[in-house]
Enzyme design. Sequence first.
Site, mmCIF file in Angstrom:
data_model
loop_
_atom_site.group_PDB
_atom_site.id
_atom_site.type_symbol
_atom_site.label_atom_id
_atom_site.label_comp_id
_atom_site.label_asym_id
_atom_site.label_seq_id
_atom_site.Cartn_x
_atom_site.Cartn_y
_atom_site.Cartn_z
ATOM 1 N N LEU A 45 22.850 -19.326 -12.811
ATOM 2 C CA LEU A 45 23.948 -18.382 -12.996
ATOM 3 C C LEU A 45 23.767 -17.526 -14.237
ATOM 4 C CD1 LEU A 45 27.655 -18.772 -12.373
ATOM 5 C CD2 LEU A 45 26.995 -18.321 -14.746
ATOM 6 N N LEU A 46 23.964 -16.248 -14.071
ATOM 7 C CA LEU A 46 24.037 -15.269 -15.161
ATOM 8 C C LEU A 46 25.493 -14.882 -15.345
ATOM 9 C CD1 LEU A 46 21.977 -11.962 -15.438
ATOM 10 C CD2 LEU A 46 24.461 -11.865 -15.239
ATOM 11 N N ASP A 48 28.001 -13.216 -19.018
ATOM 12 C CA ASP A 48 28.179 -12.170 -20.025
ATOM 13 C C ASP A 48 26.876 -11.654 -20.636
ATOM 14 O OD1 ASP A 48 30.575 -13.444 -19.576
ATOM 15 O OD2 ASP A 48 31.154 -13.551 -21.672
ATOM 16 N N GLN A 64 24.309 -14.740 -20.835
ATOM 17 C CA GLN A 64 24.654 -16.138 -20.652
ATOM 18 C C GLN A 64 23.920 -16.678 -19.430
ATOM 19 O OE1 GLN A 64 27.653 -18.184 -22.354
ATOM 20 N NE2 GLN A 64 26.280 -17.072 -23.710
ATOM 21 N N TYR A 107 27.803 -20.003 -26.401
ATOM 22 C CA TYR A 107 28.637 -19.014 -25.731
ATOM 23 C C TYR A 107 28.349 -17.610 -26.263
ATOM 24 C CZ TYR A 107 31.477 -22.367 -23.071
ATOM 25 O OH TYR A 107 31.912 -23.309 -22.168
#
Length: 494
Positions: A45-46, A48, A64, A107
């Site tokens: 998953l990609l 921000d 991210q 994050y």
Amino acid sequence: MTEWTREKRYQRYEEVDQQTIDILTDQVEKSKYRQTFHIQPKTGLLNDPNGLIYFNGVYYVSHQWFPLGPVHGLKYWYTYTSKDLIHFNAEGPSLKPDTRDDSHGVYSGSAFEYNGNLYYMYTANHRDDDWNRISTQHIAKVNHDGSVEKFPKAVISAPPEGYTQHFRDPKVFTKDGVFYAIIAAQNDLEQGRILQYYSTDIVNWELQGEIQTNLEAFGYMWECPDYFDLDGHDLMLFCPQGIEPSGEQFRNIYQSGYIMGQYDLNQLKMNHADFHELDYGFDFYAPQTFLDENGQRILIGWMGLPEINYPSDKDGWAHCLTIPRVLSVEEGNLKQRPIKALEQLRTNKETALGYANKFTRQLHPYDGKQYELIIDILENEATEIYFEVRTSKSQTTLITYNTRAKKVTLDRSESGKLPEHVDGATRSTYLDTPLSNLQIFIDTSSIEIFCNNGERVMTSRIFTDDDATGIKASTESGQVYLRFTKYDLKDDEG
């Protein structure tokens, strides 16, 4: 279907055996939805975009990344470099969750230059034994060899009194030799806010306070803040969560937009007009901006949204980044245009000129799925105009323009497989001026529509079948005189 337990979501990528990684990589590479000229995750998953900067002749773009599947789990930063924002070199994971403070995820954050060196400021996420969130803000130096060296301790160790642990996404900017960081926050009343800190040495940061706006009750959290001045105006971007739909506005699960006016940096007072959405499509969130080599303000967003299941999930990956956009303020209005460098990807120019009416007219019997389409409306006597892309006998992606209302609608109800947990299959926006031009970027599983030279933008994922390649135009009544210009888009170096 994989059951994503907490244990699986928080596996470290480095501790997974190579055979598992190879199987996942092969599965992702075989996905029919893989893009060609967008940044997308190698696996998993990609979300921000992070750490965007032009530094020493090189663009740095990170995002991210949860490597092990199309879900939100243990986050890394995955970094690319580029000379032109079109062709990218994958540098691999840069910031990793390898300390106690970021044990549950590195994050979002931003990049900045200090004393000739490149630095990142980011949020570290830690969970205690009772799964309580602990958010701290950290800085890391990017060494000349590309390695990343984290400062030994947090530079902001806790949110201030009166705010919860929803405290993240620092965006750093400088003015008059002072470094400022604006940080997304939630107060104890569960209202979204933005806090501002400052520093003169990037080690010691002091709280200035909460930025004052006239949006007192506007969602329970404001993510991914950004601030910059542009063409004599101050803009503050953020992503409010918990906004109820209002007419054609705020139709997505979470919103992304801006307020524009004048910002008093010392008094922390933003005098501004209404909040406006940045994008009126289905899949746009968490944008970040930076200055390019020519001093233009560039925006890149996450082409996706949290808490939505996408058809590509079954192939082991999710999401991508938008194409870069140039921002400007013209006659008091924010405009977003695709960067000119995208023209380097153009091949096989085709043109068509003629009338369309209520009898559907196929303008291109085109065999392909990745292209740029420019539609100029030269004369319009139609009540509604229908543009269809990625069409076949059973599927189509429909763009409708209502002349009287100056309303553009994107309808993906027949665009093949649809994401789950999405309210409706149409999104609309009203234009300030009559529609004269559409510039549309189609990739394997996405569409980005720029209306009237960047007056409005609509970004969405579409998951059509391989045979959905047609382009059509028609009207409800009356006729329209159109010029179509189409280019194949191919990134040979991507």
